[in-house]
Design a protein around this motif. Structure first.
Motif, PDB file in Angstrom:
ATOM      1  N   ARG A  28       0.799  -1.224   0.000  1.00 59.82           N
ATOM      2  CA  ARG A  28       0.000   0.000   0.000  1.00 59.82           C
ATOM      3  C   ARG A  28       0.836   1.281   0.000  1.00 59.82           C
ATOM      4  NH1 ARG A  28      -5.126   2.038  -0.264  1.00 59.82           N
ATOM      5  NH2 ARG A  28      -4.621   3.283   1.558  1.00 59.82           N
TER       6      ARG A  28
ATOM      7  N   ASP B 257       1.729   2.974   2.544  1.00 62.36           N
ATOM      8  CA  ASP B 257       1.204   3.893   3.552  1.00 62.36           C
ATOM      9  C   ASP B 257       2.248   4.296   4.584  1.00 62.36           C
ATOM     10  OD1 ASP B 257      -1.425   3.912   2.554  1.00 62.36           O
ATOM     11  OD2 ASP B 257      -1.898   2.059   3.611  1.00 62.36           O
TER      12      ASP B 257
ATOM     13  N   VAL C 213       1.573  -1.173   5.543  1.00 61.86           N
ATOM     14  CA  VAL C 213       0.238  -0.686   5.908  1.00 61.86           C
ATOM     15  C   VAL C 213       0.206  -0.236   7.360  1.00 61.86           C
ATOM     16  CG1 VAL C 213      -0.994  -2.092   4.223  1.00 61.86           C
ATOM     17  CG2 VAL C 213      -0.523  -3.040   6.493  1.00 61.86           C
TER      18      VAL C 213
ATOM     19  N   ILE D 114      -5.585   0.357   8.312  1.00 61.24           N
ATOM     20  CA  ILE D 114      -5.792  -0.301   7.021  1.00 61.24           C
ATOM     21  C   ILE D 114      -5.951  -1.800   7.210  1.00 61.24           C
ATOM     22  CG2 ILE D 114      -4.637  -0.911   4.859  1.00 61.24           C
ATOM     23  CD1 ILE D 114      -5.877   1.831   4.759  1.00 61.24           C
TER      24      ILE D 114
END
Length: 299
Positions: free
Chosen positions: A125, A127, A166, A170
């Motif tokens: 992701r 993130d 993540v 999430i």
């Protein structure tokens, strides 16, 4: 303390807890036969979990895995999507977070691995740090990404879905989709994801730390810089790196390791780390090593 388990569940299978991270095979780009031989050696040592990505060596690594694996090896191959090769750029990766890019990346992995299904595909992701961060049109809602990932799982292209880089939020949002594993940067000296690890234990999700010894980028703390780690290594007759890997296996029962290397000797050391046993006092000494935030280290 009893010996730690040599195997553990992963995506509906039972695999050895010390796997192999194939990224370092890129260092053998000029000697493909040596790369194939190293991977075969890992399998001969009992490794049956190989972690890869299409962007490792700009498809070279996936090709080595395709050439090295034989019918009957029963190896769990785990790849990842969310970034694509960018060999001409200042960073050799570019984010590829949009649903159509995720599907294209899976198709590319299937082609270069020479298989009809990838055992697990991690949605990276972007993130969290360290590494790439998603920006602009690469900031994609999780639900849109999981929709295409679950569709590919239903189609049989993916055996199971994992997450990488993540946040805890999430992961919690993704749980209803069925998550097999989480890959985040985590080590003895970088343990800010402890709450996420605990959730993974509760949900029977494999925890597969990348950068298991820290220090992959300038400014990040390194496990092998810790005096306590060196003291333990000397007392037990192992290397500091082996102690750092063994601590992860002792720390939680769902931890799977994917250390990478381009040499047979280092590979054998990594695999041997899976058999190291700590007594309670030694484990407590290692547990007391302070964790340092990666974001703070990177400024």
């Amino acid at each position: 303390m009893p010996p730690i388990s040599a195997t553990a569940p992963f995506a509906g299978r039972t695999v050895h807890r010390v796997g192999y991270g194939a990224m370092q095979l890129e260092r053998l780009h000029d000697d493909r036969d040596a790369a194939v031989a190293l991977l075969r050696h890992a399998i001969d040592l009992g490794v049956n979990h190989i972690d890869t990505a299409e962007f490792y060596g700009n498809t070279f690594v996936n090709g080595v895995i395709r050439d090295a694996l034989r019918p009957g090896d029963d190896v769990l191959v785990v790849s990842k999507v969310g970034a694509d090769p960018n060999p001409e750029g200042p960073i050799r990766l570019r984010p590829a977070q949009r649903p159509h890019e995720l599907r294209a990346s899976v198709e590319d992995n299937l082609r270069t691995l020479g298989t009809e299904q990838i055992g697990v595909v991690n949605l990276r992701r972007l993130d969290t740090r360290p590494g790439l961060k998603a920006e602009g049109d690469q900031l994609v809602d999780l639900d849109d990404q999981l929709e295409v990932m679950t569709a590919m799982r239903d189609e049989g292209k993916i055996g199971a879905i994992g997450l990488s880089s993540v946040t805890l939020e999430i992961l919690r949002r993704a749980l209803p989709a069925g998550i097999a594993c989480v890959q985040n940067a985590y080590s003895l000296v970088s343990r800010e994801d402890e709450d996420m690890l605990e959730l993974c234990v509760a949900e029977d999700i494999a925890w597969v730390p990348f950068f298991p010894l820290g220090g992959a980028f300038p400014g990040l703390p390194k496990v092998t810089d810790e005096p306590v780690v060196h003291t333990v290594a000397e007392s037990l007759g192992h290397t500091p790196s082996q102690i750092g890997l063994a601590w992860l296996l002792h720390h939680a029962p769902n931890v799977h390791l994917i250390p990478g290397t381009a040499t047979a000797g280092h590979l054998e050391e990594n695999v041997a780390a899976g058999a190291i046993v700590f007594d309670d006092a030694t484990l407590a000494t290692l547990d007391a090593v302070p964790s340092r935030s990666q974001d703070m280290a990177l400024g």
